[in-house]
Design a protein around this motif. Structure first.
Motif, short mmCIF file in Angstrom:
data_model
loop_
_atom_site.label_atom_id
_atom_site.label_comp_id
_atom_site.label_asym_id
_atom_site.label_seq_id
_atom_site.Cartn_x
_atom_site.Cartn_y
_atom_site.Cartn_z
N GLY A 120 70.86 -7.72 104.11
CA GLY A 120 71.21 -9.06 103.67
C GLY A 120 72.27 -9.09 102.58
N LEU A 121 73.11 -8.06 102.49
CA LEU A 121 74.15 -8.03 101.47
C LEU A 121 75.28 -8.99 101.81
N SER A 122 75.96 -9.47 100.79
CA SER A 122 77.13 -10.30 101.01
C SER A 122 78.26 -9.42 101.52
N ALA A 123 79.34 -10.05 101.99
CA ALA A 123 80.48 -9.29 102.51
C ALA A 123 81.06 -8.38 101.43
N ALA A 124 81.14 -8.88 100.22
CA ALA A 124 81.71 -8.09 99.12
C ALA A 124 80.80 -6.93 98.76
N GLN A 125 79.49 -7.19 98.68
CA GLN A 125 78.54 -6.12 98.36
C GLN A 125 78.52 -5.04 99.43
N ALA A 126 78.53 -5.48 100.70
CA ALA A 126 78.50 -4.52 101.81
C ALA A 126 79.77 -3.68 101.82
N ARG A 127 80.91 -4.29 101.49
CA ARG A 127 82.16 -3.55 101.45
C ARG A 127 82.13 -2.48 100.36
N THR A 128 81.56 -2.83 99.21
CA THR A 128 81.44 -1.86 98.11
C THR A 128 80.57 -0.68 98.52
N GLU A 129 79.43 -0.99 99.18
CA GLU A 129 78.54 0.08 99.64
C GLU A 129 79.21 0.92 100.73
N ALA A 130 79.94 0.26 101.63
CA ALA A 130 80.64 0.98 102.71
C ALA A 130 81.67 1.94 102.13
N LEU A 131 82.36 1.51 101.11
CA LEU A 131 83.37 2.36 100.47
C LEU A 131 82.71 3.60 99.86
N ALA A 132 81.56 3.39 99.20
CA ALA A 132 80.85 4.52 98.61
C ALA A 132 80.38 5.50 99.69
N LEU A 133 79.92 4.96 100.82
CA LEU A 133 79.48 5.81 101.93
C LEU A 133 80.63 6.61 102.52
N LEU A 134 81.76 5.96 102.74
CA LEU A 134 82.93 6.64 103.30
C LEU A 134 83.41 7.74 102.37
N ASP A 135 83.35 7.47 101.08
CA ASP A 135 83.73 8.49 100.10
C ASP A 135 82.74 9.65 100.13
N ARG A 136 81.43 9.32 100.28
CA ARG A 136 80.42 10.38 100.28
C ARG A 136 80.54 11.28 101.49
N VAL A 137 80.91 10.75 102.63
CA VAL A 137 81.01 11.60 103.82
C VAL A 137 82.36 12.30 103.93
N GLY A 138 83.21 12.11 102.94
CA GLY A 138 84.44 12.90 102.87
C GLY A 138 85.66 12.30 103.54
N ILE A 139 85.72 10.97 103.68
CA ILE A 139 86.94 10.34 104.20
C ILE A 139 87.98 10.36 103.08
N PRO A 140 89.11 11.03 103.26
CA PRO A 140 90.10 11.10 102.19
C PRO A 140 90.73 9.74 101.89
N ASP A 141 90.90 9.46 100.61
CA ASP A 141 91.52 8.21 100.17
C ASP A 141 90.81 7.01 100.82
N ALA A 142 89.48 7.01 100.69
CA ALA A 142 88.66 5.99 101.38
C ALA A 142 89.02 4.57 100.96
N SER A 143 89.35 4.35 99.71
CA SER A 143 89.66 2.99 99.24
C SER A 143 90.88 2.42 99.94
N ARG A 144 91.80 3.29 100.35
CA ARG A 144 93.00 2.82 101.04
C ARG A 144 92.77 2.71 102.54
N ARG A 145 91.91 3.55 103.09
CA ARG A 145 91.75 3.63 104.54
C ARG A 145 90.56 2.82 105.07
N ILE A 146 89.86 2.14 104.21
CA ILE A 146 88.69 1.39 104.64
C ILE A 146 89.05 0.28 105.62
N ASP A 147 90.28 -0.19 105.60
CA ASP A 147 90.71 -1.24 106.52
C ASP A 147 91.50 -0.70 107.72
N ALA A 148 91.43 0.61 107.92
CA ALA A 148 92.09 1.23 109.08
C ALA A 148 91.16 1.15 110.29
#
Length: 331
Positions: A120-148
């Protein structure tokens, strides 16, 4: 209480040649934080087993037996009820990330989706959590590539994205179905190391499906060898590797290339080919391909025999196999 308990699971499929059992009388239990491997040739029932656990079988499939997750019976649950469990309490890493990911949505949106649906997270909260997850699994430069989009990533990176999706809601059980298929050896190692670290870090139980015995040896504490929809040998991984006794298990291990193998040396093979499900014998599914087959094997379902603590084998000719193994004939 066990996290997952499977008892007398049968999965019957309708084919143009009649009914066929893809899973036959399968049973096991899994404690919280435990690891289990399923190994066998393609078509042996590994993926069909976990699809039954997830409630993702074909519409014409008939399921019987019991699948209890955290005490809840899953067989017979509506798709709506299963949707509350899938992606939340049970996460799954699918075999081919390019088909598991939606090509028209960004990876950030896809990783965030289970967080919005189940938490039940908001779009902004879910995006923040998604970014942390992508960073944790080793996606390089996750903050820039999250919208790829998925096609903008390599195969190994796409698999990391599917791992992030599977872990988004902190499941109690993670199912990994051939998670390193089509990846080169170096990336395979990285992905398996990542899964192992995350399972330990989050205290999840793991079911790992693979046809690679090396992957099973290094990543799970218990294993089940499957053939023709049945478990023919199971037990602690160390015990099965050291004291394997079922003729099918012996054949699988003999077919592995060894460090001492010479260039051009032919690998050992298992006689015959995997029969279609409708052609499996009523007794032992390996009857006919097995060098120890006698007429009784075709009609008698072999009972589970414990050969070591927790190590069970289904074969009515264990004495003959053991004698041949001792002489070096069945190794």
């Amino acid at each position: 209480m066990a996290l997952l308990e499977v008892d007398h699971l049968h999965v019957r499929l309708q084919t143009h040649r009649g009914p066929a059992y893809a899973v036959r009388d399968l049973g096991f239990s899994l404690e919280p934080g435990a690891t289990l491997g399923l190994v066998g040739e393609s078509g042996c029932g590994k993926s069909m087993t976990v699809m039954a656990l997830m409630g993702l079988l074909p519409e014409d499939a008939q399921v019987s037996g019991s699948i209890r997750f955290e005490g809840q019976e899953l067989i017979g649950k509506s798709d709506r009820d299963m949707c509350r469990i899938r992606g939340d309490r049970i996460g799954m890493i699918f075999q081919e990330p390019m088909t598991a990911l939606n090509p028209v949505h960004t990876i950030g949106r896809q990783v965030a989706e289970p967080l919005r649906l189940h938490r039940g997270l908001s779009a902004a909260q879910a995006r923040t959590e998604a970014l942390a997850l992508l960073d944790r699994v080793g996606i390089p430069d996750a903050s820039r590539r999250i919208d790829a989009y998925p096609h903008q990533f390599s195969g190994g990176q796409r698999q990391r994205v599917t791992i992030a999706m599977a872990l988004a809601c902190g499941p109690d059980l993670l199912i990994a179905d051939e998670p390193t298929t089509a990846l080169d050896v170096t990336i395979q190692r990285q992905i398996l190391d990542l899964i192992r670290d995350l399972v330990a870090e989050r205290g999840m139980a793991l079911i790992l499906i693979s046809h690679d015995l090396g992957v099973i040896a290094q990543n799970v504490a218990r294993m089940m060898v499957m053939y023709g929809g049945s478990v023919v040998e199971s037990g602690p991984t160390e015990s099965v590797f050291a004291h394997r006794i079922h003729p099918y298990s012996l054949g699988l291990f003999a077919a592995r290339p060894g460090l001492a193998s010479r260039k051009g040396q032919r690998l050992a093979t298992i006689a015959g080919s995997v029969p279609e499900l409708v052609d499996l014998p009523a007794g032992c599914p390996f009857a006919g391909r097995c060098g120890f087959t006698i007429p009784e094997c075709h009609v008698t379902v072999p009972p589970a025999v414990e050969v070591e603590p927790g190590h069970e084998v289904r074969c009515i000719r264990l004495d003959a196999v053991a004698a041949a193994k001792q002489q070096g004939v069945a190794a």
